[in-house]
Design a protein around this motif. Structure first.
Motif, PDB file in Angstrom:
ATOM      1  N   GLY A  76       0.845  -1.196   0.000  1.00 46.64           N
ATOM      2  CA  GLY A  76       0.000   0.000   0.000  1.00 46.64           C
ATOM      3  C   GLY A  76       0.877   1.242   0.000  1.00 46.64           C
ATOM      4  O   GLY A  76       2.107   1.140   0.041  1.00 46.64           O
ATOM      5  N   ASN A  77       0.266   2.402  -0.021  1.00 45.97           N
ATOM      6  CA  ASN A  77       1.054   3.639  -0.045  1.00 45.97           C
ATOM      7  C   ASN A  77       1.787   3.882   1.271  1.00 45.97           C
ATOM      8  O   ASN A  77       2.791   4.586   1.295  1.00 45.97           O
ATOM      9  CB  ASN A  77       0.153   4.831  -0.373  1.00 45.97           C
ATOM     10  N   THR A  78       1.309   3.310   2.375  1.00 43.01           N
ATOM     11  CA  THR A  78       1.969   3.499   3.673  1.00 43.01           C
ATOM     12  C   THR A  78       2.767   2.258   4.078  1.00 43.01           C
ATOM     13  O   THR A  78       3.942   2.360   4.417  1.00 43.01           O
ATOM     14  CB  THR A  78       0.926   3.827   4.763  1.00 43.01           C
ATOM     15  N   ASN A  79       2.134   1.103   4.033  1.00 43.56           N
ATOM     16  CA  ASN A  79       2.774  -0.125   4.505  1.00 43.56           C
ATOM     17  C   ASN A  79       2.746  -1.235   3.470  1.00 43.56           C
ATOM     18  O   ASN A  79       1.825  -1.303   2.652  1.00 43.56           O
ATOM     19  CB  ASN A  79       2.059  -0.630   5.773  1.00 43.56           C
ATOM     20  N   ARG A  98       5.021  -6.801   8.431  1.00 45.15           N
ATOM     21  CA  ARG A  98       4.682  -5.483   7.905  1.00 45.15           C
ATOM     22  C   ARG A  98       5.904  -4.568   7.915  1.00 45.15           C
ATOM     23  O   ARG A  98       6.632  -4.509   8.902  1.00 45.15           O
ATOM     24  CB  ARG A  98       3.621  -4.912   8.862  1.00 45.15           C
ATOM     25  N   PHE A 140      -9.838   0.614   4.772  1.00 45.24           N
ATOM     26  CA  PHE A 140      -9.204   1.763   5.434  1.00 45.24           C
ATOM     27  C   PHE A 140      -7.699   1.687   5.284  1.00 45.24           C
ATOM     28  O   PHE A 140      -7.020   0.997   6.033  1.00 45.24           O
ATOM     29  CB  PHE A 140      -9.560   1.762   6.925  1.00 45.24           C
ATOM     30  N   GLY A 141      -7.150   2.388   4.301  1.00 44.08           N
ATOM     31  CA  GLY A 141      -5.701   2.436   4.112  1.00 44.08           C
ATOM     32  C   GLY A 141      -5.252   3.879   4.125  1.00 44.08           C
ATOM     33  O   GLY A 141      -5.821   4.701   4.851  1.00 44.08           O
ATOM     34  N   THR A 142      -4.250   4.194   3.325  1.00 40.65           N
ATOM     35  CA  THR A 142      -3.813   5.583   3.176  1.00 40.65           C
ATOM     36  C   THR A 142      -5.005   6.406   2.677  1.00 40.65           C
ATOM     37  O   THR A 142      -5.288   7.488   3.188  1.00 40.65           O
ATOM     38  CB  THR A 142      -2.658   5.660   2.159  1.00 40.65           C
ATOM     39  N   ASN A 195      -6.012   8.911   8.668  1.00 40.13           N
ATOM     40  CA  ASN A 195      -4.781   9.549   9.150  1.00 40.13           C
ATOM     41  C   ASN A 195      -4.354  10.714   8.265  1.00 40.13           C
ATOM     42  O   ASN A 195      -3.777  11.683   8.740  1.00 40.13           O
ATOM     43  CB  ASN A 195      -3.668   8.522   9.264  1.00 40.13           C
ATOM     44  N   GLY A 207      -6.773  -1.756   9.039  1.00 40.55           N
ATOM     45  CA  GLY A 207      -6.499  -1.624  10.474  1.00 40.55           C
ATOM     46  C   GLY A 207      -7.510  -0.795  11.258  1.00 40.55           C
ATOM     47  O   GLY A 207      -7.770  -1.082  12.442  1.00 40.55           O
ATOM     48  N   LEU A 208      -8.084   0.215  10.631  1.00 45.24           N
ATOM     49  CA  LEU A 208      -8.964   1.102  11.386  1.00 45.24           C
ATOM     50  C   LEU A 208     -10.435   0.679  11.339  1.00 45.24           C
ATOM     51  O   LEU A 208     -11.275   1.298  11.991  1.00 45.24           O
ATOM     52  CB  LEU A 208      -8.827   2.545  10.870  1.00 45.24           C
TER      53      LEU A 208
HETATM   54  N1  ADP Z   1      -4.853  -0.876  13.833  1.00 42.24           N
HETATM   55  C1  ADP Z   1      -4.526   0.385  13.521  1.00 42.24           C
HETATM   56  N2  ADP Z   1      -4.690   1.391  14.410  1.00 42.24           N
HETATM   57  C2  ADP Z   1      -4.364   2.656  14.093  1.00 42.24           C
HETATM   58  N3  ADP Z   1      -3.874   3.038  12.924  1.00 42.24           N
HETATM   59  C3  ADP Z   1      -3.685   2.094  12.001  1.00 42.24           C
HETATM   60  C4  ADP Z   1      -3.996   0.727  12.237  1.00 42.24           C
HETATM   61  N4  ADP Z   1      -3.706   0.031  11.121  1.00 42.24           N
HETATM   62  C5  ADP Z   1      -3.239   0.920  10.233  1.00 42.24           C
HETATM   63  N5  ADP Z   1      -3.216   2.154  10.758  1.00 42.24           N
HETATM   64  C6  ADP Z   1      -2.781   3.374  10.099  1.00 42.24           C
HETATM   65  O1  ADP Z   1      -3.592   3.579   8.955  1.00 42.24           O
HETATM   66  C7  ADP Z   1      -2.819   4.111   7.892  1.00 42.24           C
HETATM   67  C8  ADP Z   1      -2.953   3.257   6.685  1.00 42.24           C
HETATM   68  O2  ADP Z   1      -2.317   2.032   6.945  1.00 42.24           O
HETATM   69  P1  ADP Z   1      -2.339   0.803   5.971  1.00 42.24           P
HETATM   70  O3  ADP Z   1      -3.580   0.023   6.190  1.00 42.24           O
HETATM   71  O4  ADP Z   1      -1.079   0.060   6.143  1.00 42.24           O
HETATM   72  O5  ADP Z   1      -2.421   1.567   4.555  1.00 42.24           O
HETATM   73  P2  ADP Z   1      -1.894   1.182   3.112  1.00 42.24           P
HETATM   74  O6  ADP Z   1      -2.502  -0.141   2.778  1.00 42.24           O
HETATM   75  O7  ADP Z   1      -2.411   2.303   2.260  1.00 42.24           O
HETATM   76  O8  ADP Z   1      -0.402   1.149   3.164  1.00 42.24           O
HETATM   77  C9  ADP Z   1      -1.371   4.221   8.385  1.00 42.24           C
HETATM   78  O9  ADP Z   1      -1.138   5.551   8.748  1.00 42.24           O
HETATM   79  C10 ADP Z   1      -1.360   3.278   9.579  1.00 42.24           C
HETATM   80  O10 ADP Z   1      -0.415   3.703  10.544  1.00 42.24           O
END
Ligand code: ADP
Ligand code: PAZ
Ligand code: K
Length: 256
Positions: free
Chosen positions: A8-11, A27, A130-132, A155, A222-223
């Motif tokens: 993803g764009n963050t992780n 991760r 729920f991602g970036t 976020n 995650g959220l």
């Molecule tokens: N369980 C969680 N609690 C709080 N913040 C989270 C959780 N999981 C992910 N995040 C936050 O949500 C944002 C998106 O994360 P992620 O799902 O990894 O996105 P992506 O798939 O776009 O990389 C990041 O800023 C991450 O730190």
């Protein structure tokens, strides 16, 4: 065993599928400068730490960041001796149709979620990830991806508030007890949490009305569990939805 990589764009998440279950979920932050050798040092250290012996003979990648794919390809080739299947590339076949405007790009994560959702629950779905960014993917009766909604991620919204207004601190999202905040942090938390609950409910209701059929709503990312505390719009929460979709797509490509 299959190594599934969801970037993803963050992780970036790595998961090993032994045909029955996921042995681990690792991760790391998404950085296109990371080399194949750096991935391997990190990856092998963690597998050692968890005592996992993995005999990887297949790799599948979904990446919303095109630039990281090069090093992940080298990683796959150098350390596992295999050519990875990359979702979105012409050689990677999908078990569902994609019905969008001609010439448009669809995030591979959204296609993978569609495949996973259809495999688990059949058609007529809304998948909220729920991602970036927060994406809403609409899955038709026959499993086709037919579009959706892209909203700013939770976020990202908080970061934008902090960066644009001198007096607003950086905060994490939580569920506030009350809507009316009596200090700056509570006011911001209320705006983001309840604002997002309104966004989720409003968008899902409008999609359902426009689609005109009964739909199930699947939440992932995650959220999702946090927002489940503020809305009853979600019928299911699927923690490993994207990973599941990657295993389904890999199998589908093996069969043909
Ligand atoms: N369980 C969680 N609690 C709080 N913040 C989270 C959780 N999981 C992910 N995040 C936050 O949500 C944002 C998106 O994360 P992620 O799902 O990894 O996105 P992506 O798939 O776009 O990389 C990041 O800023 C991450 O730190
Ligand atoms: C919308 C996204 C940025 C979401 O990515 P993520 O939050 O998972 O990093 C990604 O799916 C993307 O780049 N999509 C391309 C445009 C589209 O899907 O229509
Ligand atoms: K997303």
């Amino acid at each position: 065993m299959l190594l599934a990589i969801d970037c993803g764009n963050t992780n970036t998440v790595f998961s090993i599928w032994d045909g029955q279950r996921f042995l681990c979920t690792l991760r790391t932050s998404t950085e296109h400068q990371r080399t194949a050798d750096q991935y391997f040092v990190w990856f092998s250290t963690l597998l050692n730490h968890f005592g996992i012996k993995a005999d990887i003979d297949g790799v599948i990648i979904s990446s919303t960041v095109p630039r990281v794919v090069f090093n992940l390809r080298v990683f796959s080739d150098r350390y596992f001796g295999c050519r990875p299947l990359v979702v979105g590339k012409p050689e990677c076949r999908l078990p569902v149709d994609v019905r969008v405007d001609a010439g448009t790009q669809v995030g591979p994560d959204r296609l993978v979620n569609t495949v996973a959702g259809y495999d688990l629950y059949g058609g007529d779905l809304i998948i909220v990830d729920f991602g970036t960014a927060t994406t809403f993917d609409v899955v038709d009766t026959d499993g086709a991806y037919i579009g959706g909604v892209i909203a700013p991620g939770v976020n990202l919204s908080l970061q934008a508030l902090h960066e644009a207004a001198a007096a607003l601190p950086h905060i994490d999202v939580t569920k506030p007890e009350r809507v009316i905040g009596t200090n700056t942090v509570d006011c911001m938390q209320s705006g983001v949490f309840w604002g997002y609950v309104g966004l989720i409910n409003g968008i899902c209701e409008r999609i359902k009305a426009e689609h005109g059929r009964t739909m199930k709503v699947i939440a992932t990312g995650g959220l999702a569990p946090l927002f489940q505390q503020g809305t009853d719009m979600f019928d299911m929460f699927e923690d490993k939805l994207t990973m599941h979709g990657l295993t389904v797509i890999f199998e589908h490509n093996k069969e043909g």
